[in-house]
Design an enzyme around this catalytic site. Structure first.
Site, PDB file in Angstrom:
ATOM      1  N   LEU A 186     -34.695 -59.337 -49.172  1.00  0.00           N
ATOM      2  CA  LEU A 186     -33.709 -58.507 -49.545  1.00  0.00           C
ATOM      3  C   LEU A 186     -34.001 -57.522 -50.664  1.00  0.00           C
ATOM      4  O   LEU A 186     -35.158 -57.678 -51.435  1.00  0.00           O
ATOM      5  CB  LEU A 186     -32.452 -59.194 -49.862  1.00  0.00           C
ATOM      6  CG  LEU A 186     -31.983 -59.988 -48.803  1.00  0.00           C
ATOM      7  CD1 LEU A 186     -30.731 -61.311 -49.131  1.00  0.00           C
ATOM      8  CD2 LEU A 186     -31.137 -59.338 -47.808  1.00  0.00           C
ATOM      9  N   SER A 187     -33.027 -56.463 -50.905  1.00  0.00           N
ATOM     10  CA  SER A 187     -33.545 -55.593 -52.126  1.00  0.00           C
ATOM     11  C   SER A 187     -33.419 -56.410 -53.427  1.00  0.00           C
ATOM     12  O   SER A 187     -34.497 -55.959 -54.263  1.00  0.00           O
ATOM     13  CB  SER A 187     -32.694 -54.285 -52.081  1.00  0.00           C
ATOM     14  OG  SER A 187     -31.291 -54.932 -52.319  1.00  0.00           O
ATOM     15  N   GLU A 188     -32.847 -57.371 -53.524  1.00  0.00           N
ATOM     16  CA  GLU A 188     -32.782 -58.114 -54.698  1.00  0.00           C
ATOM     17  C   GLU A 188     -32.460 -59.639 -54.479  1.00  0.00           C
ATOM     18  O   GLU A 188     -31.426 -59.964 -53.779  1.00  0.00           O
ATOM     19  CB  GLU A 188     -31.845 -57.724 -55.738  1.00  0.00           C
ATOM     20  CG  GLU A 188     -32.018 -56.102 -56.163  1.00  0.00           C
ATOM     21  CD  GLU A 188     -32.928 -55.904 -57.147  1.00  0.00           C
ATOM     22  OE1 GLU A 188     -33.527 -57.034 -57.574  1.00  0.00           O
ATOM     23  OE2 GLU A 188     -33.458 -54.799 -57.384  1.00  0.00           O
ATOM     24  N   THR A 189     -33.209 -60.458 -55.156  1.00  0.00           N
ATOM     25  CA  THR A 189     -32.913 -61.869 -55.256  1.00  0.00           C
ATOM     26  C   THR A 189     -32.419 -62.016 -56.878  1.00  0.00           C
ATOM     27  O   THR A 189     -33.425 -61.842 -57.627  1.00  0.00           O
ATOM     28  CB  THR A 189     -33.851 -62.774 -54.931  1.00  0.00           C
ATOM     29  OG1 THR A 189     -34.055 -62.561 -53.530  1.00  0.00           O
ATOM     30  CG2 THR A 189     -33.675 -64.365 -55.113  1.00  0.00           C
ATOM     31  N   CYS A 210     -29.949 -54.640 -62.288  1.00  0.00           N
ATOM     32  CA  CYS A 210     -29.638 -54.575 -60.896  1.00  0.00           C
ATOM     33  C   CYS A 210     -27.963 -54.834 -60.966  1.00  0.00           C
ATOM     34  O   CYS A 210     -27.362 -56.004 -61.245  1.00  0.00           O
ATOM     35  CB  CYS A 210     -30.336 -55.631 -60.110  1.00  0.00           C
ATOM     36  SG  CYS A 210     -29.747 -55.539 -58.431  1.00  0.00           S
TER      37      CYS A 210
END
Length: 260
Positions: A44-47, A71
């Site tokens: 995903l774009s961020e964890t 983020c």
């Protein structure tokens, strides 16, 4: 080792909208290499990972490629997990991050995040940036921690088809394209090919750059921004001196357990 994992659609009022983020609560920090591998596996774009520290929570964000300094959507998702799933009872949570202390509070409409505002200055556009825009001609180009490309109208933002290969060598985090909105105050699209996120669905941190710019341009402090990705998402922005209050909702997608 078994770890809980939540996937949350941030800046969304319905499933399959907004920006999905993974959230992994931890008791203690794991090795950085393992955190990065988990983020790469999630793809995903961020964890987001967090560990409680006294009355606050240390929070870190990883793209599939590397750790980042700020983020928005994964911060909102982490707060949602604390409030909704982990029994956090206070009205406001403090996250300790690489960008300082970030505060998220519950509201009747969802969550409000207190983030630092970033001024963007007019610059001469690098050739590689213009190459990635193809035939699209910017009205002006500015820079904060991203390149911010201002286009003539919303239609131009929607129509843009970037050449991502041209932007891998940029010295900024990514490219944010924006214009005055037809029905909202401003619209945007956000591209981060260096981080293996060609187009991010909804980018809270980019609104720390966009909101002060449009607040000055439109002479108003409360604005509604819409990100024109395929999933779309709405971010309500309230500019207060050196802060931007970003507000939005969050929707659960899954709760699971990972083995590492």
């Amino acid at each position: 080792m078994k770890l809980p994992l939540y996937q949350v659609d941030a800046f969304a009022s319905n499933p399959f909208e907004g920006n999905p983020a993974a959230v992994v609560p931890l008791n203690t920090w794991l090795e950085d290499d393992l955190l990065q591998k988990i983020a790469e596996e999630n793809n995903l774009s961020e964890t987001a990972f967090f560990v409680q520290h006294e009355e606050s929570f240390q929070l870190r964000w990883f793209t599939p490629m590397e750790e980042v300094d700020l983020c928005g959507h994964a911060t909102l998702a982490a707060a949602h997990v604390l409030f909704r799933h982990l029994g956090y009872a206070k009205a406001q949570v403090c996250f300790l991050t690489r960008s300082g202390s970030l505060y998220v509070r519950r509201t009747p409409q969802g969550y409000a995040m207190d983030f630092p505002a970033t001024e963007i200055d007019v610059i001469e556009a690098p050739e590689v940036l213009l190459k990635g825009l193809g035939n699209c001609k910017p009205r002006e180009v500015r820079a904060g921690f991203d390149y911010v490309v201002v286009l003539e109208n919303e239609a131009a933002v929607k129509a843009l088809v970037p050449d991502f290969s041209a932007w891998h060598s940029l010295d900024k985090r990514g490219v944010v394209v924006t214009a005055k909105g037809d029905k909202v105050d401003f619209v945007s699209r956000c591209f981060f090919p260096k981080l293996r996120v060609n187009e991010d669905p909804v980018t809270g941190s980019a609104h720390c750059e966009l909101a002060p710019f449009w607040a000055s341009f439109l002479d108003k402090t409360k604005l509604i921004g819409k990100q024109l990705s395929a999933r779309t998402g709405t971010v309500v922005c309230n500019v207060k001196e050196d802060k931007v209050i970003l507000s939005g909702q969050a929707i659960d997608y899954l709760k699971g357990e990972i083995s590492v």
